[in-house]
Design a protein around this motif. Sequence first.
Motif, PDB file in Angstrom:
ATOM      1  N   GLU A  29      41.167  40.790  29.536  1.00 50.03           N
ATOM      2  CA  GLU A  29      40.334  41.189  28.401  1.00 50.03           C
ATOM      3  C   GLU A  29      40.674  42.624  27.990  1.00 50.03           C
ATOM      4  O   GLU A  29      40.867  43.501  28.847  1.00 50.03           O
ATOM      5  CB  GLU A  29      38.859  41.092  28.785  1.00 50.03           C
ATOM      6  CG  GLU A  29      37.904  41.496  27.668  1.00 50.03           C
ATOM      7  CD  GLU A  29      36.456  41.510  28.114  1.00 50.03           C
ATOM      8  OE1 GLU A  29      35.606  41.863  27.283  1.00 50.03           O
ATOM      9  OE2 GLU A  29      36.188  41.193  29.294  1.00 50.03           O
ATOM     10  N   VAL A  30      40.739  42.853  26.684  1.00 48.84           N
ATOM     11  CA  VAL A  30      41.085  44.173  26.158  1.00 48.84           C
ATOM     12  C   VAL A  30      40.021  44.617  25.161  1.00 48.84           C
ATOM     13  O   VAL A  30      39.612  43.843  24.293  1.00 48.84           O
ATOM     14  CB  VAL A  30      42.468  44.156  25.474  1.00 48.84           C
ATOM     15  CG1 VAL A  30      42.754  45.504  24.804  1.00 48.84           C
ATOM     16  CG2 VAL A  30      43.560  43.837  26.488  1.00 48.84           C
ATOM     17  N   GLU A  31      39.599  45.846  25.313  1.00 48.75           N
ATOM     18  CA  GLU A  31      38.722  46.484  24.330  1.00 48.75           C
ATOM     19  C   GLU A  31      39.569  47.472  23.539  1.00 48.75           C
ATOM     20  O   GLU A  31      40.204  48.350  24.119  1.00 48.75           O
ATOM     21  CB  GLU A  31      37.585  47.208  25.039  1.00 48.75           C
ATOM     22  CG  GLU A  31      36.614  47.932  24.129  1.00 48.75           C
ATOM     23  CD  GLU A  31      35.570  48.678  24.932  1.00 48.75           C
ATOM     24  OE1 GLU A  31      35.562  49.928  24.872  1.00 48.75           O
ATOM     25  OE2 GLU A  31      34.793  48.017  25.644  1.00 48.75           O
ATOM     26  N   GLY A  32      39.610  47.331  22.217  1.00 52.20           N
ATOM     27  CA  GLY A  32      40.530  48.108  21.404  1.00 52.20           C
ATOM     28  C   GLY A  32      41.814  47.322  21.195  1.00 52.20           C
ATOM     29  O   GLY A  32      41.827  46.091  21.280  1.00 52.20           O
ATOM     30  N   LEU A  46      41.647  49.811  33.003  1.00 48.66           N
ATOM     31  CA  LEU A  46      42.875  50.581  32.838  1.00 48.66           C
ATOM     32  C   LEU A  46      42.846  51.137  31.420  1.00 48.66           C
ATOM     33  O   LEU A  46      42.951  50.389  30.443  1.00 48.66           O
ATOM     34  CB  LEU A  46      44.109  49.712  33.057  1.00 48.66           C
ATOM     35  CG  LEU A  46      45.441  50.450  33.009  1.00 48.66           C
ATOM     36  CD1 LEU A  46      45.554  51.468  34.142  1.00 48.66           C
ATOM     37  CD2 LEU A  46      46.619  49.480  33.059  1.00 48.66           C
ATOM     38  N   CYS A  47      42.660  52.440  31.309  1.00 49.96           N
ATOM     39  CA  CYS A  47      42.478  53.089  30.006  1.00 49.96           C
ATOM     40  C   CYS A  47      43.807  53.636  29.497  1.00 49.96           C
ATOM     41  O   CYS A  47      44.611  54.158  30.275  1.00 49.96           O
ATOM     42  CB  CYS A  47      41.455  54.209  30.108  1.00 49.96           C
ATOM     43  SG  CYS A  47      39.787  53.608  30.470  1.00 49.96           S
ATOM     44  N   ILE A  48      44.010  53.525  28.192  1.00 55.06           N
ATOM     45  CA  ILE A  48      45.238  53.981  27.542  1.00 55.06           C
ATOM     46  C   ILE A  48      44.880  55.089  26.564  1.00 55.06           C
ATOM     47  O   ILE A  48      44.027  54.906  25.683  1.00 55.06           O
ATOM     48  CB  ILE A  48      45.927  52.815  26.803  1.00 55.06           C
ATOM     49  CG1 ILE A  48      46.186  51.665  27.779  1.00 55.06           C
ATOM     50  CG2 ILE A  48      47.225  53.280  26.151  1.00 55.06           C
ATOM     51  CD1 ILE A  48      46.536  50.367  27.101  1.00 55.06           C
ATOM     52  N   PHE A  49      45.530  56.249  26.713  1.00 56.10           N
ATOM     53  CA  PHE A  49      45.253  57.427  25.897  1.00 56.10           C
ATOM     54  C   PHE A  49      46.511  57.840  25.135  1.00 56.10           C
ATOM     55  O   PHE A  49      47.630  57.654  25.639  1.00 56.10           O
ATOM     56  CB  PHE A  49      44.833  58.616  26.775  1.00 56.10           C
ATOM     57  CG  PHE A  49      43.622  58.389  27.618  1.00 56.10           C
ATOM     58  CD1 PHE A  49      42.384  58.865  27.223  1.00 56.10           C
ATOM     59  CD2 PHE A  49      43.711  57.722  28.834  1.00 56.10           C
ATOM     60  CE1 PHE A  49      41.256  58.674  28.010  1.00 56.10           C
ATOM     61  CE2 PHE A  49      42.597  57.513  29.641  1.00 56.10           C
ATOM     62  CZ  PHE A  49      41.366  57.992  29.223  1.00 56.10           C
ATOM     63  N   GLU A  50      46.323  58.400  23.941  1.00 54.22           N
ATOM     64  CA  GLU A  50      47.414  59.140  23.316  1.00 54.22           C
ATOM     65  C   GLU A  50      47.633  60.387  24.165  1.00 54.22           C
ATOM     66  O   GLU A  50      46.716  61.192  24.349  1.00 54.22           O
ATOM     67  CB  GLU A  50      47.062  59.527  21.884  1.00 54.22           C
ATOM     68  CG  GLU A  50      47.068  58.378  20.900  1.00 54.22           C
ATOM     69  CD  GLU A  50      48.471  57.968  20.475  1.00 54.22           C
ATOM     70  OE1 GLU A  50      49.435  58.695  20.827  1.00 54.22           O
ATOM     71  OE2 GLU A  50      48.598  56.928  19.816  1.00 54.22           O
ATOM     72  N   ALA A  76      41.572  64.062  24.496  1.00 55.48           N
ATOM     73  CA  ALA A  76      40.177  64.385  24.228  1.00 55.48           C
ATOM     74  C   ALA A  76      39.497  63.350  23.343  1.00 55.48           C
ATOM     75  O   ALA A  76      38.265  63.225  23.357  1.00 55.48           O
ATOM     76  CB  ALA A  76      40.071  65.770  23.593  1.00 55.48           C
ATOM     77  N   GLN A  77      40.267  62.577  22.555  1.00 53.46           N
ATOM     78  CA  GLN A  77      39.660  61.565  21.704  1.00 53.46           C
ATOM     79  C   GLN A  77      39.230  60.333  22.493  1.00 53.46           C
ATOM     80  O   GLN A  77      38.566  59.440  21.957  1.00 53.46           O
ATOM     81  CB  GLN A  77      40.615  61.135  20.595  1.00 53.46           C
ATOM     82  CG  GLN A  77      41.774  60.259  21.062  1.00 53.46           C
ATOM     83  CD  GLN A  77      42.618  59.722  19.922  1.00 53.46           C
ATOM     84  OE1 GLN A  77      42.317  59.948  18.763  1.00 53.46           O
ATOM     85  NE2 GLN A  77      43.684  59.002  20.271  1.00 53.46           N
ATOM     86  N   GLY A  78      39.589  60.269  23.762  1.00 56.51           N
ATOM     87  CA  GLY A  78      39.228  59.124  24.584  1.00 56.51           C
ATOM     88  C   GLY A  78      40.244  58.010  24.475  1.00 56.51           C
ATOM     89  O   GLY A  78      41.230  58.097  23.737  1.00 56.51           O
ATOM     90  N   PRO A  79      40.036  56.925  25.212  1.00 58.48           N
ATOM     91  CA  PRO A  79      41.029  55.856  25.254  1.00 58.48           C
ATOM     92  C   PRO A  79      41.137  55.106  23.925  1.00 58.48           C
ATOM     93  O   PRO A  79      40.128  54.833  23.273  1.00 58.48           O
ATOM     94  CB  PRO A  79      40.529  54.941  26.368  1.00 58.48           C
ATOM     95  CG  PRO A  79      39.095  55.277  26.563  1.00 58.48           C
ATOM     96  CD  PRO A  79      38.918  56.694  26.151  1.00 58.48           C
ATOM     97  N   VAL A  80      42.373  54.763  23.565  1.00 58.72           N
ATOM     98  CA  VAL A  80      42.601  53.929  22.379  1.00 58.72           C
ATOM     99  C   VAL A  80      42.419  52.458  22.740  1.00 58.72           C
ATOM    100  O   VAL A  80      42.239  51.616  21.849  1.00 58.72           O
ATOM    101  CB  VAL A  80      44.001  54.167  21.780  1.00 58.72           C
ATOM    102  CG1 VAL A  80      44.155  55.620  21.355  1.00 58.72           C
ATOM    103  CG2 VAL A  80      45.112  53.791  22.775  1.00 58.72           C
ATOM    104  N   ALA A  81      42.477  52.130  24.022  1.00 59.74           N
ATOM    105  CA  ALA A  81      42.253  50.763  24.485  1.00 59.74           C
ATOM    106  C   ALA A  81      41.848  50.801  25.950  1.00 59.74           C
ATOM    107  O   ALA A  81      42.200  51.721  26.691  1.00 59.74           O
ATOM    108  CB  ALA A  81      43.505  49.909  24.293  1.00 59.74           C
ATOM    109  N   ARG A  82      41.088  49.774  26.336  1.00 59.42           N
ATOM    110  CA  ARG A  82      40.695  49.590  27.733  1.00 59.42           C
ATOM    111  C   ARG A  82      41.085  48.176  28.159  1.00 59.42           C
ATOM    112  O   ARG A  82      40.692  47.203  27.513  1.00 59.42           O
ATOM    113  CB  ARG A  82      39.185  49.756  27.917  1.00 59.42           C
ATOM    114  CG  ARG A  82      38.651  51.173  27.789  1.00 59.42           C
ATOM    115  CD  ARG A  82      37.128  51.155  27.894  1.00 59.42           C
ATOM    116  NE  ARG A  82      36.538  52.479  27.863  1.00 59.42           N
ATOM    117  CZ  ARG A  82      36.114  53.159  28.924  1.00 59.42           C
ATOM    118  NH1 ARG A  82      36.236  52.608  30.128  1.00 59.42           N
ATOM    119  NH2 ARG A  82      35.578  54.343  28.803  1.00 59.42           N
TER     120      ARG A  82
END
Length: 486
Positions: free
Chosen positions: A27-30, A447-451, A456-462
């Motif tokens: 499952e993916v959020e974002g 598993l969080c994915i960040f730019e 600081a903007q937080g994860p673009v996807a989880r």
Amino acid sequence: MAHFPQHPGFTSVLRLIRMEGDIRDLEVEGEIPRELDGAFYRVHPDPQFPPRFADDQFFNGDGMVSQFRFHDGKVDFRQRYARTDKWKAENAAGRALFGAYRNHLTDEDSVKGLPRGTANTNVLVHAGKLFAMKEDSPCLIMDPLSLETEGYTDFGGDLPISAFTAHPKIDPDTGNFCGFGYSLAGPLTRECCYFEIDPAGKIVRKAEFLVPYYTMLHDFGIAGDYAVFNVSPWTSDISVLEQNRPHFQYDRELPFYVGVMRRDGDGSDMRWFALEPSICGCHVMNAVQDGTKIHLDLPVSATGSLPFFPNKDGTPYDPQEMITYLSRVTVDLASNEDRIASVTRIGQAPGEFPRIDDRFAGKPYRHGWQITYDFTKPYNGPAGPFAGVINALTHYDLASGTEQSWWCGPDSAFQEPCFVPRSPTGPEGDGWLIALVDNHITNYSDLCIFEALNVAQGPVARVKLPLRLRQGLHGNWAPADRLKAA
């Protein structure tokens, strides 16, 4: 029936998993960036049976390797034990046979002489294989796709050493795997070996050297032509093993050292630079050659930063002195004195588990990341090691001196991040940072994915797991073309 100790190393936030399995299309959020095509590997200690000693170290658990395979905007998950000689012997017996952490004197007679390694510290794809590593044993080879274990290797007899690095560096120019082994003449000894393995899996360099005293030689750096080793005053002796006390102890009377040697030599040029009073530095962010100077960047503390290894003099740790700050340790090869030239703090947010864009390993660089400690933020979860104190992810811009962080909230804590470049030839820092965030209330991990340059903007996807993974140690990314080569 298994009964694990009611000890902080096995309960609360360090509750065991002991699960192998596969989950397709998590499952993916974002939205997963489409450019992410490859696999993120990480490993955590996870004993398959209750330990022989109730107060055993967290670091003594069997290695459990996790694979997150990114493709087509999706992520698949696979998890397997690293089937070391220890794991196989204990699995056959149905119980623990090996004793306390780094103490062969506590093993059952039936397994004396077998490698004690657990392959639980780091995993990295090189030469078409997944290397599963722990610094007190040889390198364990696994298949990078199936995670099936092939076994220990000595690289065709070219590297017959008893201990293999858990913190390799990949030379971005040659693709060589750069590593080392320590305590090679037996427990508590000073003999070490530096080596390099080319992209085809061939040993192409070896050099022998001695450390100033027996120590936990955990990490190192490459800096252009040089290998750079940091020695903190973690040490031990035979009386510690005979009394089955924690293997390492922090001896504040010993100096902190930085050792520098040429990577293309035989080790005879090794030069040690001392600092007294001592400091403590475990994990390396990067090392850089600057004329005759060598800079080693790493988080350091005023005293030992690992409370499960006691002070040799019996004094309690001072929590303030244990806090680690990103610092630059400089030595000058042109100096006539074997002393460290300077130690300068280069980061304000305290933290650990430093990472860089690995394409700049050993080179001048600008960007670094750590999981950090924001002591001003609340924490709702249970107490214990690796609890809510590791609650932020910080980007350090070493050129501008600025920092930016993202707090993961009052219920959670971070595991080590890993940088993934957007393309092989993109500019430094252009890509993503991936890191597990463990929710200690819901008991799930994301598993969080960040730019990478805008954490600081937080994860673009989880990427959402239906369980909470145990605290891991280290891991690495492998692009899809390296997996196909396997």
